[in-house]
Design a protein around this motif. Sequence first.
Motif, PDB file in Angstrom:
ATOM      1  N   ARG A 182      26.271  42.954  48.840  1.00  0.00           N
ATOM      2  CA  ARG A 182      27.370  42.154  48.317  1.00  0.00           C
ATOM      3  C   ARG A 182      28.409  43.017  47.583  1.00  0.00           C
ATOM      4  N   SER A 183      27.938  43.910  46.739  1.00  0.00           N
ATOM      5  CA  SER A 183      28.869  44.786  46.018  1.00  0.00           C
ATOM      6  C   SER A 183      29.648  45.658  46.985  1.00  0.00           C
TER       7      SER A 183
ATOM      8  N   GLU B 289      33.300  35.860  40.312  1.00  0.00           N
ATOM      9  CA  GLU B 289      32.199  36.308  41.160  1.00  0.00           C
ATOM     10  C   GLU B 289      30.934  36.653  40.382  1.00  0.00           C
TER      11      GLU B 289
ATOM     12  N   THR C 197      37.161  42.759  56.458  1.00  0.00           N
ATOM     13  CA  THR C 197      36.019  43.278  55.700  1.00  0.00           C
ATOM     14  C   THR C 197      34.739  43.190  56.520  1.00  0.00           C
TER      15      THR C 197
ATOM     16  N   ALA D  36      41.765  42.153  40.029  1.00  0.00           N
ATOM     17  CA  ALA D  36      40.484  42.302  40.721  1.00  0.00           C
ATOM     18  C   ALA D  36      39.333  42.341  39.715  1.00  0.00           C
TER      19      ALA D  36
ATOM     20  N   TYR E 165      32.387  43.614  48.466  1.00  0.00           N
ATOM     21  CA  TYR E 165      33.492  43.458  47.508  1.00  0.00           C
ATOM     22  C   TYR E 165      34.321  44.733  47.457  1.00  0.00           C
ATOM     23  N   THR E 166      33.638  45.875  47.552  1.00  0.00           N
ATOM     24  CA  THR E 166      34.347  47.152  47.514  1.00  0.00           C
ATOM     25  C   THR E 166      35.292  47.278  48.705  1.00  0.00           C
TER      26      THR E 166
ATOM     27  N   VAL F  50      32.464  48.903  42.208  1.00  0.00           N
ATOM     28  CA  VAL F  50      33.397  48.382  43.210  1.00  0.00           C
ATOM     29  C   VAL F  50      34.759  49.067  43.074  1.00  0.00           C
TER      30      VAL F  50
ATOM     31  N   TYR G  82      36.684  34.973  46.535  1.00  0.00           N
ATOM     32  CA  TYR G  82      37.300  36.121  45.852  1.00  0.00           C
ATOM     33  C   TYR G  82      38.649  36.470  46.493  1.00  0.00           C
TER      34      TYR G  82
ATOM     35  N   LEU H 122      36.423  39.541  39.632  1.00  0.00           N
ATOM     36  CA  LEU H 122      35.052  39.947  39.948  1.00  0.00           C
ATOM     37  C   LEU H 122      34.099  39.530  38.825  1.00  0.00           C
TER      38      LEU H 122
ATOM     39  N   THR I 142      38.210  44.808  48.304  1.00  0.00           N
ATOM     40  CA  THR I 142      39.125  45.238  47.250  1.00  0.00           C
ATOM     41  C   THR I 142      40.012  46.384  47.742  1.00  0.00           C
TER      42      THR I 142
ATOM     43  N   LEU J 108      32.950  35.888  49.402  1.00  0.00           N
ATOM     44  CA  LEU J 108      34.064  36.779  49.754  1.00  0.00           C
ATOM     45  C   LEU J 108      35.347  35.984  49.958  1.00  0.00           C
TER      46      LEU J 108
END
Lengths: 256, 203
Positions: free
Chosen positions: B93-94, B159, B76, B151, B97-98, B169, B58, B155, B101, B55
């Motif tokens: 994990r996804s 990532e 986050t 992004a 990221y969501t 995401v 990213y 990703l 983002t 994270l």
Amino acid sequence: MTDPDVPVTEDELHAHVDGELPADRRAAVEAWLATHPDDMARVAGWRALADSIRARYGAVASEPIPARLNLRQIERAGRSWRGIAAVAAIVAFAVGGLAGWTARGAIGPMPAATFTADALDAYKVYVVEVRHPVEVPGSEQAHLTQWLSKRVGYQLRIPDLEPVGLKLVGGRLLPGPHGAAAFFMYESKSGERFTLYSTRTNGPDTSWRYNADGAVGALSWADSDVAYVVSGEANRDRLHKVAETVYAQLERPPVR
Amino acid sequence: MRRRAAPGGRNTAAALVFDKTKTAATDDGRKSVRAGGNDQVSSFRSDVETAIPALRRYARALTRDAETADDLVQDTLVRALRSEHLFHGGEVRSWLYTILTNLNRNRLRSLARRPVMTLIGDDDAPDMSGPEAGSRDIERALASLVEDQRAALLLVVLEGLTYREVAEVQGVPVGTVMSRLARARAQIKAFLDGERPTLRRIK
């Protein structure tokens, strides 16, 4: 469907680079690239780009993780809203350089520290909110005053900040250190936002205090068991002007 | 003439059968094992913890600023831990990221409301000299992208998410992800070639 003569699409070239190409199209794409040097060059360029992005940022994942991202610390603070407020308050007061902190002992955060931190938290959360910054819009000011006064348990007055170029966006109800808190948001034409936070406090009356937490500043005071915090971007002069306008109107008896 | 997917075009996306056995470019934080039953809570927590380094990476690339990036990661994590009850399975994990983002999109929106914006001036032209030139170029090239394209690109290439995961995401169809990727790559190439045709200059 897996006909190697089907022309290769640009999407397939990207998928090839990103390892997303179905196995049955790999041969076709590779054959295409072998005979299309321009596409081959583009694909090589995309690969080089991915390599440089990874070269530039890949190592970040191996850097030591700063303490503030320690999950245990976040969990401890996150268990209660007050916990976060306490942590934030210590930071805020460290910046503000308040001498009274140590003198009062470390029994708990001072009331002023708690409500200021709550107010700053609320500012940070809602000021970035574009679509739903408030629960009740400023156009329903009478309802807003009545509702929030009832919830916080004392008569609120919503200051008119037009003289300093700020229009009332509206307000919302928040949890405060001692029950409910009222939260009002104002906005200038250029989109700069200020908030006024008010809640009950069991602490002593205090004069104005300025706290800055990064890019956000707060001017707070307490008067007759009620605390007020005006928050905005950490531009002290502008914040002072706004807070003075708020203060003057709250001190003045209602006109109506 | 090659066919080209229209933005958001589902046809091409549907025609492509994505290879799920794709090998990820990076694999930190990738934990596919989902524990069930009484281990669920600690598994969630450890999945979150494992994802922190990725994270940070990213976020750093997304914002190109270490402080802002760690602020985003912190927000986050706070949000993830508070909303654990909203997490109904899938890959932690996804989901992280969501959140990140979206938080960054909100942050940029709030910045955009202010009168002062980042000015992309002539001195931002690619600098071809010095040992740092390469990494500075990458930063500037990334800065020249529209947020959603940036992004999507990060990703995928940094990532190692699949197109499908990026679609999740970003909350868009896979075809949109592919068109964002294609545009991002085209824009960066144009930037590095010194053409910079679509740079927005804010006065």
